[in-house]
Design an enzyme around this catalytic site. Sequence first.
Site, short mmCIF file in Angstrom:
data_model
loop_
_atom_site.label_atom_id
_atom_site.label_comp_id
_atom_site.label_asym_id
_atom_site.label_seq_id
_atom_site.Cartn_x
_atom_site.Cartn_y
_atom_site.Cartn_z
N MET A 27 -46.14 0.53 -77.48
CA MET A 27 -45.71 1.71 -76.71
C MET A 27 -46.22 1.59 -75.28
O MET A 27 -46.30 2.59 -74.56
CB MET A 27 -46.20 2.99 -77.37
CG MET A 27 -45.62 3.19 -78.76
SD MET A 27 -45.44 4.92 -79.23
CE MET A 27 -47.11 5.49 -79.12
N LEU A 30 -50.80 -1.30 -71.95
CA LEU A 30 -51.40 -2.37 -72.75
C LEU A 30 -52.86 -2.62 -72.41
O LEU A 30 -53.26 -2.58 -71.24
CB LEU A 30 -50.60 -3.67 -72.55
CG LEU A 30 -49.10 -3.55 -72.85
CD1 LEU A 30 -48.42 -4.89 -72.62
CD2 LEU A 30 -48.86 -3.07 -74.27
N HIS A 34 -53.70 -5.17 -77.48
CA HIS A 34 -52.30 -5.61 -77.52
C HIS A 34 -52.20 -7.09 -77.15
O HIS A 34 -51.44 -7.85 -77.74
CB HIS A 34 -51.45 -4.83 -76.51
CG HIS A 34 -51.38 -3.36 -76.75
ND1 HIS A 34 -52.03 -2.44 -75.97
CD2 HIS A 34 -50.72 -2.65 -77.70
CE1 HIS A 34 -51.76 -1.22 -76.40
NE2 HIS A 34 -50.97 -1.31 -77.46
N GLN A 145 -55.31 -4.02 -86.73
CA GLN A 145 -56.03 -3.42 -87.86
C GLN A 145 -56.50 -2.00 -87.54
O GLN A 145 -56.73 -1.19 -88.43
CB GLN A 145 -57.23 -4.31 -88.21
CG GLN A 145 -58.16 -3.78 -89.30
CD GLN A 145 -57.44 -3.54 -90.62
OE1 GLN A 145 -56.54 -4.29 -90.98
NE2 GLN A 145 -57.84 -2.48 -91.32
N GLN A 150 -50.91 2.52 -90.59
CA GLN A 150 -49.62 2.04 -90.07
C GLN A 150 -49.30 0.66 -90.67
O GLN A 150 -48.17 0.39 -91.06
CB GLN A 150 -49.68 1.97 -88.54
CG GLN A 150 -48.47 1.33 -87.90
CD GLN A 150 -48.43 1.53 -86.41
OE1 GLN A 150 -48.03 2.58 -85.93
NE2 GLN A 150 -48.80 0.52 -85.64
O1 PAF Z 1 -48.68 1.02 -82.85
C1 PAF Z 1 -47.86 1.39 -81.97
O2 PAF Z 1 -48.05 1.20 -80.76
C2 PAF Z 1 -46.59 2.11 -82.41
O3 PAF Z 1 -46.83 2.93 -83.50
C3 PAF Z 1 -45.42 1.16 -82.69
C4 PAF Z 1 -45.72 0.25 -83.85
C5 PAF Z 1 -45.12 0.33 -81.44
C6 PAF Z 1 -44.17 1.97 -83.03
O4 PAF Z 1 -43.80 2.82 -81.98
#
Ligand code: PAF
Length: 284
Positions: A27, A30, A34, A145, A150
Amino acid sequence: MQTLTSLPDLRAALAQLPKPLGLVPTMGYLHAGHLSLVNTARQQCETVAATIFVNPTQFGPNEDLSAYPRDMEGDLEKLRNEGTDIVWTPTKEEMYPANFQTWVNVEELTTYLEGAMRPGHFRGVTTVVAKLFNAVRPDKAYFGQKDAQQVAVIKQMVRDLSYPIEIIVCPTMREFDGLAMSSRNAYLKGDERRAATVLYRALNAAKSAYKSGERSANTLRHLMADTLRAEPFAKMQYVSCAHPLTLKDLDWVEQDALFSMAVYVGRTRLIDNFLLDGGKWVTG
Ligand code: PAF
């Protein structure tokens, strides 16, 4: 690095690039967490694709979507430096066209932990991730993690919907004092930044007790909760000691357990976890 917005352009560009293809969905805004996903993908795949899309459907009515931090220019620069081949930045209209009415929902797993606190959140996550998978068609997809539930929910979706995609989970990246990296850390003000280390301290309290022989999940939960309560800037939402795949509460901790928590520090909601995986600690 190619940066594309339309889906046909993305498909045409991907068709020219070698496999295996790794996808890092994000999203944006970063941080090193990420970039470690991108770096792992770079080592394992011929082509690395990243997506940047602030997904409105995973924000609840009381969660401020418009305040979510954004830095498209900076993100593209970081992805370029990390060796990303393709970045897809779809529009909201591309992801959710008018009269959108099809959702992907993992049922039971999303009733626990984050799912219980944030109704509808995972329905938004799985719907958008399914759409990203359909658009990019990666061989491998990379997740952190830190968002342990998720990960469990997406793995379940991949199994249930027969996606031919391998889910790769990368360790949580931490600041020098143990705070898990998160785009939301940008919201922490003044003393809150120091107080936010309480999540790491609470998880370490459970880990130390386990290492000293404590196996009662209740006792370990209490230890985490007591550490959190001792921090005046923190307000605990939940602590959990659950099975990492089913997310069901454990009575006794043996070889596999997910220790997790959600805590408000000021107005910022933070999550963190330690995983005990076959008796080995994965703490990031
Ligand atoms: O983990 C994230 O940044 C979000 O939940 C994702 C997996 C990009 C989905 O929008």
